[in-house]
Design an enzyme around this catalytic site. Structure first.
Site, PDB file in Angstrom:
ATOM      1  CG  HIS A  62     -46.925 -17.648   4.072  1.00 30.92           C
ATOM      2  ND1 HIS A  62     -47.593 -16.153   4.866  1.00 30.92           N
ATOM      3  CD2 HIS A  62     -46.447 -16.499   3.988  1.00 30.92           C
ATOM      4  CE1 HIS A  62     -47.118 -15.727   4.215  1.00 30.92           C
ATOM      5  NE2 HIS A  62     -46.506 -16.036   4.062  1.00 30.92           N
ATOM      6  CG  HIS A  64     -42.215 -15.037   0.661  1.00 32.07           C
ATOM      7  ND1 HIS A  64     -42.636 -14.961  -0.473  1.00 32.07           N
ATOM      8  CD2 HIS A  64     -42.694 -15.229   1.741  1.00 32.07           C
ATOM      9  CE1 HIS A  64     -44.043 -14.649   0.548  1.00 32.07           C
ATOM     10  NE2 HIS A  64     -43.410 -14.155   2.276  1.00 32.07           N
ATOM     11  NE  ARG A  66     -38.039 -14.424  -1.146  1.00 29.75           N
ATOM     12  CZ  ARG A  66     -38.136 -13.015  -0.762  1.00 29.75           C
ATOM     13  NH1 ARG A  66     -39.532 -13.071  -1.021  1.00 29.75           N
ATOM     14  NH2 ARG A  66     -38.534 -12.757   0.740  1.00 29.75           N
ATOM     15  CG  ASN A  96     -43.715 -12.270  -2.447  1.00 29.72           C
ATOM     16  OD1 ASN A  96     -43.972 -13.806  -3.050  1.00 29.72           O
ATOM     17  ND2 ASN A  96     -43.481 -11.204  -2.082  1.00 29.72           N
ATOM     18  CG  HIS A 181     -50.043  -9.482   3.749  1.00 30.85           C
ATOM     19  ND1 HIS A 181     -48.526  -9.563   3.698  1.00 30.85           N
ATOM     20  CD2 HIS A 181     -50.190  -7.978   4.385  1.00 30.85           C
ATOM     21  CE1 HIS A 181     -47.936  -8.639   4.221  1.00 30.85           C
ATOM     22  NE2 HIS A 181     -48.395  -7.273   5.191  1.00 30.85           N
ATOM     23  CG  HIS A 234     -48.492 -12.473   8.261  1.00 26.87           C
ATOM     24  ND1 HIS A 234     -49.032 -12.072   7.916  1.00 26.87           N
ATOM     25  CD2 HIS A 234     -47.927 -12.731   6.798  1.00 26.87           C
ATOM     26  CE1 HIS A 234     -48.537 -11.234   6.565  1.00 26.87           C
ATOM     27  NE2 HIS A 234     -48.389 -12.019   6.069  1.00 26.87           N
ATOM     28  CG  ASN A 280     -45.685  -5.738   6.299  1.00 26.18           C
ATOM     29  OD1 ASN A 280     -46.243  -5.455   7.530  1.00 26.18           O
ATOM     30  ND2 ASN A 280     -45.627  -6.089   5.590  1.00 26.18           N
ATOM     31  CG  ASP A 307     -44.169 -14.404   6.140  1.00 26.58           C
ATOM     32  OD1 ASP A 307     -43.587 -14.879   4.547  1.00 26.58           O
ATOM     33  OD2 ASP A 307     -44.295 -13.231   6.631  1.00 26.58           O
TER      34      ASP A 307
HETATM   35  O1  DOR Z   1     -41.244  -9.757   5.894  1.00 28.60           O
HETATM   36  C1  DOR Z   1     -42.083  -9.780   4.590  1.00 28.60           C
HETATM   37  N1  DOR Z   1     -41.424 -10.582   3.901  1.00 28.60           N
HETATM   38  N2  DOR Z   1     -43.506 -10.051   4.909  1.00 28.60           N
HETATM   39  C2  DOR Z   1     -44.059 -10.108   3.625  1.00 28.60           C
HETATM   40  O2  DOR Z   1     -45.352  -9.941   3.866  1.00 28.60           O
HETATM   41  C3  DOR Z   1     -43.267 -10.783   2.795  1.00 28.60           C
HETATM   42  C4  DOR Z   1     -41.803 -10.993   2.525  1.00 28.60           C
HETATM   43  C5  DOR Z   1     -41.358 -10.956   1.299  1.00 28.60           C
HETATM   44  O3  DOR Z   1     -41.540 -11.833   0.486  1.00 28.60           O
HETATM   45  O4  DOR Z   1     -39.888 -10.312   2.078  1.00 28.60           O
HETATM   46 ZN    ZN Z   2     -45.219 -13.914   3.645  1.00 31.29          ZN
END
Ligand code: DOR
Ligand code: ZN
Length: 433
Positions: A62, A64, A66, A96, A181, A234, A280, A307
């Site tokens: 998990h 990101h 970007r 995302n 999520h 998470h 989150n 995450d």
């Molecule tokens: O804190 C978070 N940031 N929780 C998420 O679920 C998404 C993530 C993000 O993409 O920044």
């Molecule tokens: Zn995430």
């Protein structure tokens, strides 16, 4: 060129055991594990692993990255460098991005870019719905054909139960797990931190634990109804842990992960209003943290995943309410696992490593996470005695958004090997042999 790792203690998370042996690597594969493997005389790089643990390459399911779209926060190049520095040889990246990875073209781009610029293996996660908007299902068969290993709308929950029901039917048919999520947007709307005493004292709007737990309950019901494999991202609440425990006892196809920040920090961490504590799901109560640790200990929680959510300094260096949610995690994960779980005896080293290797590999269907002859030579060497103070300025990630700056962590990755090549070596590690 061959590589021999000498004198280390091998962690085998498949057989659930540790033993002393050397590991011989060549042509990207593990050639042999044992003693007296030779290596001398031939052209062979030797790595002195005495006093160190030799584990299968760690997998973070998990993160990101970007990329595409938010390259100011992170790129596939910088994110995979951060992974290597953190001891990870494989990462699964969330969809995302901009554009969202809800179609074949974006998944294909990520795979191609990773091949060109990535320091570690990258496995893309496709979106469940177009634009992660929760309405129209993505073409999961296409996503899978292009290389996606799971589907998720991470960052958001699939709010409409009918949509998720059909998504699970589709995902089951194509053989992909759904990574959810779990967040009821009606309950969490406008919230910044965990709802409780601290949120009241600080005057920050709270996100109740029920916002997560209620969706975990719904998702388990839908997983049972559809037979789809559900992986809960998470996990942060005691209620979620208990529901997942019950689901597993019933034999349902449910797995779950916890992040290092959710087992290391409570809501107390937000009292200084540091936007780097804004994440989150939010940092929860001490009772939730205890429950999450117990879930790790008793096997309810299968995976530790970071995450990793990088943001720019400009985005994060604002008042609490305006900052985006998320913190980086790749470069502090192993140190937190060792310092907060292994050294205090919550997990033994073998279990801790299993949650970062074979368990995520099985969930995502990767033929990785094991140190067996013939397997890909993805290897992480950990020095359980090495201590370091977290200094975000030294991160390979573009993100500096960590609440762990200044923490002294013990138990760190010192060498990361991907496909037989050393991609990271911590300062002060000298070749022996
Ligand atoms: O804190 C978070 N940031 N929780 C998420 O679920 C998404 C993530 C993000 O993409 O920044
Ligand atoms: Zn995430």
């Amino acid at each position: 060129m061959k590589l021999i790792i000498k004198g280390g203690r091998i962690i085998d998370p498949v057989a659930r055991k540790m033993f002393f042996a050397d590991v011989l690597v060549g042509e990207g594969k593990i050639l042999a594990i044992g003693t007296d493997l030779g290596g001398e005389g031939e052209q062979c790089v030797a790595v002195d692993a005495r006093g160190k643990l030799v584990a299968p390459g760690l997998i973070d399911m998990h993160v990101h990255l970007r990329d595409p779209g938010f390259e100011a926060k992170e790129t596939i190049e910088t994110g995979t460098r951060a992974a290597a520095r953190g001891g990870f040889t494989s990462v699964a990246c969330m969809p995302n991005t901009d554009p969202v990875a809800d179609n074949k073209a974006v998944i294909t781009y990520i795979c191609a870019r990773a091949k060109e610029k990535g320091l570690v293996n990258v496995f893309p996660v496709g979106a469940i719905t177009a634009g992660c908007a929760g309405e129209q299902l993505s073409e999961m068969a296409d996503l899978k054909a292009a290389g996606a290993v799971a589907v998720s709308d991470d960052g958001r929950c699939v709010a409409n139960s009918g949509v998720l029901y059909r998504a699970m039917q589709y995902a089951r048919m194509v053989g992909l797990p759904i990574i959810e999520h779990c967040e009821d947007a009606g309950l969490s709307a406008g919230g910044l931190v965990h709802e409780g005493y601290i949120s009241t004292v600080l005057g920050l709007k709270g996100i109740p634990a029920a916002a997560e737990t209620i969706m975990v309950a719904r998702d388990i019901i839908l997983a049972e109804a559809t037979g789809c494999r559900l992986h809960v991202a998470h996990v942060s609440t005691a209620g979620s842990v208990e529901l997942i425990r019950q689901a597993k006892a019933k034999g349902l196809p449910v797995t779950a992960e916890v992040t290092p920040h959710h087992f290391s920090l409570t809501e107390e961490a937000v009292v200084n209003f540091d936007p780097n504590t804004k994440v989150n799901p939010p940092l929860r109560s001490a009772a939730d943290v205890r429950a999450v640790r117990e879930g790790l200990r008793d096997g309810t929680i299968d995976v530790i995943a970071t995450d990793h959510a990088p943001h720019t300094v400009q985005e994060k260096d604002v008042e609490y309410g305006l900052a985006p949610f998320g913190m980086v995690g790749l470069e502090t994960a192993v140190g937190l696992v060792w310092t907060k779980l292994v050294l205090p005896g919550v997990l033994d080293p073998v279990e801790a490593i299993a949650k970062m290797t074979v368990n995520p590999a099985r969930i995502l269907g990767l033929s990785k996470g094991t140190l067996a002859v013939g397997a890909d030579a993805d290897i992480t060497i950990i020095d359980p005695e090495r201590e370091e103070v977290v200094d975000p300025a030294r991160f390979a990630s573009k993100g500096r958004n960590t609440p762990f700056a200044g923490w002294r962590l013990k138990g760190l990755p010192v060498v990361t090997i991907v496909g037989g090549k050393i991609v990271f070596r911590r300062e002060g590690i000298i070749d022996g042999g």
